[in-house]
Design an enzyme around this catalytic site. Structure first.
Site, PDB file in Angstrom:
ATOM      1  N   TYR B 434       7.649  -4.506   1.860  1.00 46.49           N
ATOM      2  CA  TYR B 434       6.522  -3.899   1.113  1.00 46.49           C
ATOM      3  C   TYR B 434       6.855  -3.623  -0.348  1.00 46.49           C
ATOM      4  O   TYR B 434       7.983  -3.776  -0.766  1.00 46.49           O
ATOM      5  CB  TYR B 434       5.922  -2.713   1.847  1.00 46.49           C
ATOM      6  CG  TYR B 434       6.702  -1.452   2.112  1.00 46.49           C
ATOM      7  CD1 TYR B 434       7.882  -1.133   1.474  1.00 46.49           C
ATOM      8  CD2 TYR B 434       6.192  -0.543   3.041  1.00 46.49           C
ATOM      9  CE1 TYR B 434       8.525   0.068   1.743  1.00 46.49           C
ATOM     10  CE2 TYR B 434       6.835   0.659   3.315  1.00 46.49           C
ATOM     11  CZ  TYR B 434       8.006   0.945   2.653  1.00 46.49           C
ATOM     12  OH  TYR B 434       8.638   2.124   2.918  1.00 46.49           O
ATOM     13  N   GLU B 435       5.826  -3.317  -1.076  1.00 49.03           N
ATOM     14  CA  GLU B 435       5.938  -3.135  -2.535  1.00 49.03           C
ATOM     15  C   GLU B 435       6.465  -4.412  -3.213  1.00 49.03           C
ATOM     16  O   GLU B 435       7.205  -4.361  -4.187  1.00 49.03           O
ATOM     17  CB  GLU B 435       6.839  -1.924  -2.829  1.00 49.03           C
ATOM     18  CG  GLU B 435       6.649  -1.277  -4.193  1.00 49.03           C
ATOM     19  CD  GLU B 435       5.226  -0.898  -4.502  1.00 49.03           C
ATOM     20  OE1 GLU B 435       4.530  -0.351  -3.620  1.00 49.03           O
ATOM     21  OE2 GLU B 435       4.785  -1.179  -5.633  1.00 49.03           O
TER      22      GLU B 435
END
Lengths: 591, 591
Positions: B434-435
């Protein structure tokens, strides 16, 4: 949900063009004609794709349940197990005297990869049975063999291996389970065993436990351990099942993966057991099967990577995200497929070049085991003993990494269980641990195998590479394979020399580098496999093979391994050469 | 069950002896006196050890449940969240105008590590809120700030970030969620967002969603994306909650880990939203927070490794298995503890030297962010933009590896959920995704950051290393740090040169090496950190520090990193130098 298709073409290539099995002098290999192995692998592939793979997620989601002392396997497992049995798959490489088909271990290994890739947790029920079969076949009396083997070959009865106890895994000398001799020659087994794969379940009539235990009064430590056959239900004449033995399931462990396999705590409360092999020689009996068992786990490592890789490729071709920086490839779509992106390719090539190299290495290892068992070849025995910890340790580490990389291709979807990629990583994780954690493999390699018989087996390995290089250096096309192989092999030799020179001063100089050595060895071995595969591919192209693209792909994949993976050997050597000092510098309290 | 103790001494060492915060000219750093930061970290450590860590396994086992449209968090989460709020922790580095404590981001980062290490899934509720707070604080109107920020600083209301849709994650230009302008200046938001961390739950009165969407008629692709505030409950005057907005939870995703955090599918059915920042400049608004958000994920990576490492050390000291080959260490016991074995040490040193290096790198990065925000330092801005993908990508890859290595120390017990080591690995796994998945970080680094502003930021990084080497080469004790640092830095420069020379011919020559470059950069950066830490440790020893053993341990750990980890840079350079050809050789159909 993930899918799986058996890589039969690649397997055929290794069997017939790299290992050239039918030209081998191993008894029984003459049966392995290309048409025959192809038919077997295709048939195994059908069962894997249609039955086993669809049950993989079911097993993961449902897991096994303990109900009133009975283990229930996931929905569909029992029916699939019946199909596995009906197809005769469970006895493929077993002794015909007990109902097996007598095929070489190599063919059993290829079929094993197909089943393991499709559903590892499911395949463990038959896999453990095969291990127990081998132990009884090798060490059992004629009566024991007659009593247990026919039903185990058919998997009407399944088997288990009971080694670990709560306080001891690697160090089995600490074992507490005891076996008290009875007047009738049997023993009463008392103790608790943990991590017992396929310990109990509802797919077979009986479970034949092989249990390590100590006979009171015997030698202390590992030298006082004996091996026992402990059936779940007592077995009478004509294999009739009698009363329940005093063995029960304490609980099923909640694990990170392989939920479809019942990993049990087994309690032995004065259960009746029968000595298998000699008293106090239990570890020796286990060790005779260890090469096979560890090769089987090394296979699980790359087989999970294969399954994960196949799905990553599908996703990378389907998922539209971003544009090729060198020019749009899918102008009619909203974006290009992931596979146009170099970093996705890097990851897929890492996975592909590892899996195909590991398959070749494993099949070669299996052929050495056949050579030992069918030709009594002691050189092959020494060589496979050396290679076994590498096959197990290196391939499971890299197999897990590859499964994680395949999961990564899916981005956020890789983290969601529904997509099935997490399961490959979670299932693959156990292969680094069981059948001897990988640190123990490295210890076995450096502490035992490397110097075995005066180091002659590692010298034989180097000689094989040296001869191969010499034989092929006249072919200019081979230069880009032989150069990196030579460099890797040189690094491996330098590491072995370091251990010899510095290990004498302090054994920790060798042990501190053992893990790096295992990986250095693994890369060298896979480099060797890729050089052999490249040679076979060039030969096929020279011979005007109809499927030129297959061989060109093989060569390009090998080239990737040589240029992008073999640079790791110098790194491992540098670490090894730093010796024990940096590793051992701290007091235990300062960690 | 795993335990956790905040490594406050190590944090203090970095803050006060390596970064020398109170001597810095960054406004507000004068408040960071050693006694003060020590008290803050100790207090955070208590909450972490006593409240958050014990809930980590609870969150994993129970997960979140969706009941009649309402998300229920695991047992104990709500009470713990109240303690977090009551302690004022949620607004530690927030603007005092809205109720925050105005502390530097650096201190917030150190405290953040403590909470994340203890319970990552729990800490995400406050973490996401902090991200949404930053976005509104930077881009909101005065009225928006007054309306939302006070309750978000206190975490009475929590926040979310809504970017991903089922068909697009990295490539947000494909987004379909639309925002239709209304007469009153608001928008009606319609669409589906997935993977929304902390999307809904029962611990706050309101949830403030930040949602990316397209205003019909705007520019195509990523340039037509705007950012909106979409509250779960409408907010009236005086922050009174009004009626429910048309946003609902579609489902909670079943994930590999971070089960304690509710990862939701969010459905927007004409929900009322308010433009945040300018129309069609939604991505720019997101990007201004990206350095912080990505640094926060890079922190999660090593924080999970820290927690896993602490428990591996405990186990390695407790578990008796085998004997030290150089001589028995525990003669009164049945075996020696695991920690006597060189390969266990190797693994623990790998973990320890990574975690401490990553902590220094992250704290340094956080201090650069303070420099940007508090001093308007544009050079620091360029440098942290360059370093951010390295902090995120390298540290989460290595953090996961370290968590897996810590799990491995437990052998079979590491695979059993009851022991808690699997959770560290499963939770850490998300940080690689994620990110911005790590492949995207590598692309950002090589495709964007490296050449930004004529490459001056990477030149600045090299200059920092060069100056450091020059300043310290007079100290003979530093030679074993400066030598490897110089070599690593040279490899990194050579890789950058390769990209410049060959990327012009074909951008894929750069992109095919982007992932290796990210790791090469990470090792160089951690090597730099270790050299700086060694310098500080030598200085402390020269100054007659009372706790000499702490500094000697620091130097020995750094020495390990230099000798055993930095050899990886040459491998990465060799891979990079092989260019695009091996990576791109295959047709997509031949994978």
């Amino acid at each position: 949900m993930p899918s799986y298709v058996a890589p039969t073409k690649d397997m055929q290539f290794i069997l017939h063009e790299v290992l050239e099995v039918t030209a081998s002098d191993v008894p029984g290999y003459d049966e392995l004609e290309a048409d025959f192995t192809s038919a077997v692998l295709e048939e195994a592939g059908k069962l894997a794709s249609d039955v086993l793979a669809p049950l993989n997620a079911v097993g993961d989601t449902e897991g096994c349940r303990l109900e009133n002392g009975v283990v229930r396997t996931p929905t569909g497992f029992k029916e699939a197990f019946e199909q596995l049995k009906a197809g005769g798959w469970t006895g493929l490489d077993c002794d015909p005297e007990y109902g097996g088909q007598g095929m070489p271990y190599l063919l059993g290994t290829a079929v094993g990869e197909v089943f393991v890739a499709a559903n590892m947790a499911f395949n463990m029920y038959a896999g453990l049975t095969h291990g127990a079969y081998s132990a009884i076949h090798t060490h059992g009396t004629d009566q024991q063999k007659a009593t247990y083997l026919p039903k185990m070959v058919s998997c009407d009865w399944t088997g288990t291996m009971n080694l670990t106890e709560p306080h001891c895994g690697t160090d089995l000398g600490l074992m507490r389970t005891k076996a008290e001799p009875q007047d009738d020659g049997s023993f009463k087994i008392t103790g608790q065993k943990i991590f017992i794969s396929a310990g109990d379940h509802d797919m077979s009539e009986n479970v034949i436990h092989l249990v390590l235990a100590k006979i009171p009064g015997g030698p202390a430590g590992i030298k006082g351990v004996s091996l026992f056959i402990v059936p779940k239900f007592m077995v009478g004449e004509d294999q009739k099942l009698g009363e329940r033995n005093a063995v029960s399931v304490g609980k099923i462990e909640e694990k990170m993966g392989i939920h479809g396999n019942s990993t049990c705590v087994m309690n032995y409360d004065g259960a009746t057991g029968y000595l298998l092999g000699e008293e106090h020689k239990g570890m020796r009996a286990m060790f005779t099967m260890m090469n096979e068992a560890r090769l089987g786990v090394g296979l699980q490592g790359y087989a999970q990577a294969e399954a994960a890789y196949q799905n990553a490729v599908i996703y990378a071709n389907d998922r539209l995200q971003g544009r090729d920086v060198t020019g749009t490839k899918n102008p009619d779509g909203p974006a290009d497929p992931l596979i146009v992106h170099p970093d996705i390719r890097r990851s897929l090539m890492d996975q592909k070049s590892f899996v195909e190299g590991a398959r070749a290495f494993t099949f070669w290892g299996a052929s050495l085991i056949d050579r030992v068992h069918r030709s009594g070849d002691t050189q092959a025995d020494g060589l496979i003993s050396l290679l076994t910890p590498v096959i197990k340790g290196f391939q499971t580490d890299k197999g897990f990494d590859a499964a994680v990389a395949a999961q990564q291709v899916y981005g956020g979807h890789g983290y969601i269980e529904e997509w099935g990629m997490s399961q490959f990583a979670r299932d693959a994780r156990i292969t680094m641990i069981y059948e001897g954690a990988n640190g123990v493999q490295a210890l076995d390699l450096v502490g035992r195998k490397l110097a075995q018989d005066g180091g002659k087996h590692v010298m034989a390995f180097f000689d094989l590479i040296k001869s191969f290089i010499k034989e092929n250096e006249g072919d200019a096309r081979m230069a880009e394979f032989l150069g990196p192989l030579k460099a890797a092999s040189k690094d491996l030799q330098a590491a072995a020399m370091y251990f010899m020179a510095q290990g004498v001063k302090n054994p920790n100089n060798a042990l501190a580098g053992s893990y790096d050595f295992m990986h250095l060895f693994g890369h060298t071995a896979l480099g060797f496999m890729w050089a052999r595969m490249a040679k076979a591919a060039f030969a096929a192209l020279d011979g005007g093979a109809s499927d030129a693209e297959f061989y060109e792909t093989k060569i390009a994949t090998g080239r990737y391994y040589m240029t992008r993976q073999l640079p790791a050997t110098a790194m491992h050597l540098a670490r090894i050469n730093s010796g024990a000092e940096p590793v051992m510098a701290l007091k235990a309290a300062n960690f």
